[in-house]
Design an enzyme around this catalytic site. Sequence first.
Site, PDB file in Angstrom:
ATOM      1  N   CYS A   1      -3.390   2.955  -5.533  1.00 32.00           N
ATOM      2  CA  CYS A   1      -2.714   3.807  -4.397  1.00 32.00           C
ATOM      3  C   CYS A   1      -1.177   4.256  -5.011  1.00 32.00           C
ATOM      4  O   CYS A   1      -0.769   5.382  -5.061  1.00 32.00           O
ATOM      5  CB  CYS A   1      -2.413   3.163  -3.159  1.00 32.00           C
ATOM      6  SG  CYS A   1      -1.476   1.506  -3.246  1.00 32.00           S
TER       7      CYS A   1
ATOM      8  N   HIS B   1      -3.112   9.132   0.944  1.00 32.00           N
ATOM      9  CA  HIS B   1      -3.300   7.864   0.233  1.00 32.00           C
ATOM     10  C   HIS B   1      -4.558   7.677  -0.361  1.00 32.00           C
ATOM     11  O   HIS B   1      -5.684   8.291   0.065  1.00 32.00           O
ATOM     12  CB  HIS B   1      -2.543   6.683   1.013  1.00 32.00           C
ATOM     13  CG  HIS B   1      -3.308   6.427   2.428  1.00 32.00           C
ATOM     14  ND1 HIS B   1      -4.128   5.251   2.598  1.00 32.00           N
ATOM     15  CD2 HIS B   1      -3.420   7.123   3.373  1.00 32.00           C
ATOM     16  CE1 HIS B   1      -4.467   5.380   4.042  1.00 32.00           C
ATOM     17  NE2 HIS B   1      -4.083   6.254   4.496  1.00 32.00           N
TER      18      HIS B   1
ATOM     19  N   HIS C   1       0.975  -1.195   0.134  1.00 32.20           N
ATOM     20  CA  HIS C   1      -0.039  -0.129  -0.086  1.00 32.20           C
ATOM     21  C   HIS C   1       0.818   1.108  -0.242  1.00 32.20           C
ATOM     22  O   HIS C   1       1.773   1.208   0.614  1.00 32.20           O
ATOM     23  CB  HIS C   1      -0.910  -0.034   1.184  1.00 32.20           C
ATOM     24  CG  HIS C   1      -2.075   1.249   1.158  1.00 32.20           C
ATOM     25  ND1 HIS C   1      -2.791   1.483   0.058  1.00 32.20           N
ATOM     26  CD2 HIS C   1      -2.348   2.048   2.045  1.00 32.20           C
ATOM     27  CE1 HIS C   1      -3.638   2.387   0.396  1.00 32.20           C
ATOM     28  NE2 HIS C   1      -3.349   2.655   1.386  1.00 32.20           N
TER      29      HIS C   1
END
Length: 262
Positions: free
Chosen positions: A152, A42, A30
């Site tokens: 992301c 994010h 991530h």
Amino acid sequence: MGLLSNRVDRGSLKPGDHIYSWRSAYIYAHHGIYVGDDKVIHFTRRGQEVGTGTVLDVLLISSGPTRPQLPCPTCTPPEDGNGVFSSCLNCFLAGGVLYRFEYAVSPALFLAKARGGTCTLAASDPDDVVVHRAKYLVDNGFGCYNVFKNNCEDFAIYCKTGLLVVDQGRVGQSGQAVSIIGGPLAAVLSTPLRLVTTNVYGMAATAATVYCASRYYGDIGFRRDVVKVSVEDLTRRLAIGSLQVVEPQITPARGSPPQLLT
């Protein structure tokens, strides 16, 4: 930057850093932009870090953070926003290890990395510009989340470079997505060798070459189907659903300037 790991400690972070953390079993990482004051911006699918909208999400979600997450008073509830939100560094890491994504790496170092999603050939813009883009997108969004075209890592790379892939039918900037596609492609292209040879080493070398080539040519720092788009212009174009026609404001990612696609 290490050859095998980009692991860093919190004290070395500065606003504008592109950071990431691997989730369980190293299935995916991530990504986000550190903006200072222990905050990370994010991009998710309304709080879900990764997803395809298909049955594959059962596997992907099961690989997510395993540590129970209590409500954090300092973080913006992701379900209340547009997918781009701010959280504290602890919530972003979710118990994982902190890594920093590297920019303007040499081709040799890029190819030495066995897995995509850790570095790029492209150069980063100044840190204040990176932070401005990330904060602007908290309020204005980054479009619809797509695990292969707009995830992301794509968000973080855009914040760092201002570069976007304009052909929405192709994979995005994400090195992770390119790796996911490149692996099966390498296996398929090396399979015909079994018809003419039993040399396992030759087949492995072919597969490795194809995989490395797919990563290299798919990197945002090499591609020519990218354009430089200001964050204000990006949100305007997302509102009308088009990134195809842009002003001639392209800057080179690495080497000669990318082509303008209209």
